[in-house]
Motif scaffolding. Structure first.
Motif, short mmCIF file in Angstrom:
data_model
loop_
_atom_site.label_atom_id
_atom_site.label_comp_id
_atom_site.label_asym_id
_atom_site.label_seq_id
_atom_site.Cartn_x
_atom_site.Cartn_y
_atom_site.Cartn_z
N ALA A 332 33.50 31.45 -19.28
CA ALA A 332 34.48 30.41 -18.94
C ALA A 332 35.76 30.58 -19.76
O ALA A 332 36.88 30.46 -19.25
N GLU A 333 35.60 30.89 -21.06
CA GLU A 333 36.78 31.13 -21.90
C GLU A 333 37.60 32.29 -21.35
O GLU A 333 38.84 32.25 -21.34
N ASN A 334 36.92 33.32 -20.86
CA ASN A 334 37.63 34.51 -20.40
C ASN A 334 38.43 34.29 -19.13
O ASN A 334 39.27 35.13 -18.79
N ARG A 335 38.21 33.18 -18.44
CA ARG A 335 39.09 32.86 -17.32
C ARG A 335 40.54 32.79 -17.82
O ARG A 335 41.46 33.25 -17.13
N LEU A 336 40.75 32.22 -19.00
CA LEU A 336 42.10 32.12 -19.56
C LEU A 336 42.67 33.50 -19.85
O LEU A 336 43.78 33.83 -19.42
N HIS A 337 41.92 34.33 -20.57
CA HIS A 337 42.45 35.64 -20.98
C HIS A 337 42.66 36.56 -19.78
O HIS A 337 43.70 37.23 -19.67
N ALA A 338 41.68 36.61 -18.87
CA ALA A 338 41.77 37.52 -17.74
C ALA A 338 42.90 37.13 -16.79
O ALA A 338 43.63 37.99 -16.27
N GLN A 339 43.07 35.84 -16.57
CA GLN A 339 44.13 35.40 -15.66
C GLN A 339 45.51 35.54 -16.28
O GLN A 339 46.49 35.86 -15.59
N LYS A 340 45.61 35.34 -17.60
CA LYS A 340 46.88 35.63 -18.27
C LYS A 340 47.23 37.10 -18.11
O LYS A 340 48.39 37.46 -17.83
N ALA A 341 46.24 37.97 -18.28
CA ALA A 341 46.48 39.40 -18.12
C ALA A 341 46.93 39.72 -16.70
O ALA A 341 47.86 40.51 -16.49
N LEU A 342 46.27 39.11 -15.72
CA LEU A 342 46.65 39.33 -14.33
C LEU A 342 48.08 38.88 -14.08
O LEU A 342 48.88 39.62 -13.47
N LEU A 343 48.42 37.67 -14.53
CA LEU A 343 49.77 37.15 -14.32
C LEU A 343 50.81 38.05 -14.97
O LEU A 343 51.88 38.30 -14.40
N TYR A 344 50.51 38.55 -16.15
CA TYR A 344 51.46 39.45 -16.81
C TYR A 344 51.68 40.70 -15.97
O TYR A 344 52.84 41.13 -15.76
N HIS A 345 50.62 41.29 -15.47
CA HIS A 345 50.77 42.54 -14.72
C HIS A 345 51.39 42.33 -13.34
O HIS A 345 51.96 43.27 -12.77
N LEU A 346 51.32 41.11 -12.80
CA LEU A 346 51.99 40.80 -11.53
C LEU A 346 53.44 40.38 -11.73
O LEU A 346 54.31 40.72 -10.93
N MET A 347 53.72 39.62 -12.80
CA MET A 347 55.01 38.95 -12.95
C MET A 347 55.82 39.41 -14.15
O MET A 347 56.96 39.01 -14.34
N GLY A 348 55.24 40.28 -14.97
CA GLY A 348 55.88 40.65 -16.24
C GLY A 348 57.17 41.42 -16.11
O GLY A 348 57.94 41.51 -17.08
N ALA A 349 57.44 42.01 -14.94
CA ALA A 349 58.70 42.75 -14.75
C ALA A 349 59.80 41.89 -14.16
O ALA A 349 60.93 42.35 -14.00
N MET A 350 59.49 40.62 -13.84
CA MET A 350 60.48 39.75 -13.20
C MET A 350 61.49 39.22 -14.22
O MET A 350 61.16 39.02 -15.38
N LYS A 351 62.68 38.95 -13.74
CA LYS A 351 63.72 38.32 -14.53
C LYS A 351 63.87 36.87 -14.10
O LYS A 351 63.74 36.56 -12.91
N PRO A 352 64.15 35.97 -15.02
CA PRO A 352 64.35 34.56 -14.64
C PRO A 352 65.47 34.41 -13.63
O PRO A 352 66.44 35.18 -13.62
N ARG A 353 65.37 33.42 -12.78
CA ARG A 353 66.38 33.17 -11.74
C ARG A 353 67.64 32.56 -12.33
O ARG A 353 68.69 32.56 -11.70
#
Length: 354
Positions: A332-353
């Protein structure tokens, strides 16, 4: 800002390896020194930039490796203080109630420097008050990503088709891929990265969790067995995914298949939306309950996982989730870490609007 200014969503590669990080990786810290903190200059390069994540098969094995490496690094505390998603926002769209999904995606965006906004179905009315395509076209102009916890996989497919920002599957009737990232992070904590040949035995309803376990078997080489009553087998299309990949999945209703498992996994017998079938399902699944006695039959170093919530007295009992072989709350704790990792790899190259 015109839509042309937004980065185009990249199609998932069939066999192409992800781009290699151009910045140096940081070695794991020793216990005595504590975690080696990353800086904006030493972060790994996002490997799934701008893409959707509706299924575990939307990533390659190499991309899965990068996401899990990042999740482990985050759990070790090496990302403390960096805010790679600063200025970005994520819409959390819920048709189904949630504890873990809502909390971990919301907290995850906050810890990465971004912002999450929760939208219930009473506020949106997906497919009723508004067309799914119209919801997508609105959200893409305000937020940088969308996570959906919905009844139908098709709803996510429509959101992804009409939104230019990444869409993440937080759960559907067909698949639960974000959960499986946390599950395999937990399994790797026990066994290391080389999971080829490890026996993962799923017992219970052949539902979205069983389907996603099959997909992860394709990516990791684990030996997946699904133990379920006749008539409750996993989705035929998902089983065909395994056939096409040349991966064998064992289907059985023989409880003896649990013996010697490296990982024993279960889920609720009655998911949200199936309440009308409750009595029928309880009769069908009688005998498929994970108990401490069943845990005694798995491998000596084996572990027990459950994605929660647990319906105690049905698929399992408190003595099982609290058993020495249980890793349910680490999972259950790893839901936080794994999803943060996923979000970073999906959105980490984006620039703020703004």
């Amino acid at each position: 800002m015109t839509k042309a200014a937004r980065p185009a969503k990249k199609p998932a590669p069939a066999t192409q390896a992800p781009k290699q990080a151009s910045r140096p990786r940081v070695a794991a810290a020793t216990k005595s020194s504590g975690p080696v903190l990353l800086t904006p200059e030493t972060l790994p390069a996002p490997v799934m930039a701008g893409r959707d994540f509706l299924s575990n098969l939307d990533m390659s094995a190499q991309e899965l490796r990068a996401v899990l490496d990042t999740a482990h690094s985050m759990r070790r505390g090496e990302w403390r203080g960096v805010r790679p998603l600063s200025g970005l926002s994520l819409a959390l769209v819920f048709e189904k109630a949630s504890l873990r999904t809502r909390t971990t995606f919301d907290v995850g965006m906050y810890q990465l420097g971004g912002h999450a906004i929760t939208l219930s179905n009473q506020e949106i009315g997906l497919g009723t008050r508004e067309r799914v395509s119209d919801v997508a076209r609105n959200l893409e102009r305000w937020v940088d990503g969308v996570m959906g916890r919905v009844y139908l996989q098709q709803t996510l497919v429509e959101l992804a088709e009409h939104a230019s920002v990444p869409v993440v599957n937080g759960l559907s009737d067909m698949l639960h891929p974000a959960q499986l990232l946390a599950d395999y992070q937990t399994i790797e904590q026990e066994y290391g990265q080389d999971l080829a040949g490890r026996r993962v035995v799923y017992i219970g309803d052949g539902n979205n969790l069983a389907n996603s376990h099959i997909h992860m078997g394709i990516l990791t080489g684990t030996d997946v067995t699904v133990v379920t009553p006749v008539g409750y087998e996993p989705n035929a299309g998902v089983l065909m995914d395994a056939v096409k990949a040349g991966v064998n999945v064992t289907l059985t209703n023989d409880l003896a298949a649990v013996e010697g498992a490296d990982v024993l996994y279960t889920d609720v017998w009655i998911s949200m939306g199936q309440e009308a079938e409750a009595d029928i399902r309880r009769r069908a699944f009688r005998g498929y309950q994970v108990t401490p006695g069943m845990l005694d039959t798995i491998a000596p170093g084996g572990i027990f996982l459950h994605c929660l919530p647990a319906h105690y007295g049905e698929e399992t009992v408190p003595e099982a989730t609290e058993h020495p072989k249980s890793r349910v709350f680490d999972q259950a704790e790893n839901r936080l870490h794994a999803q943060k990792a996923l979000l970073y790899h999906l959105m980490g190259a984006m620039k703020p609007r703004w």
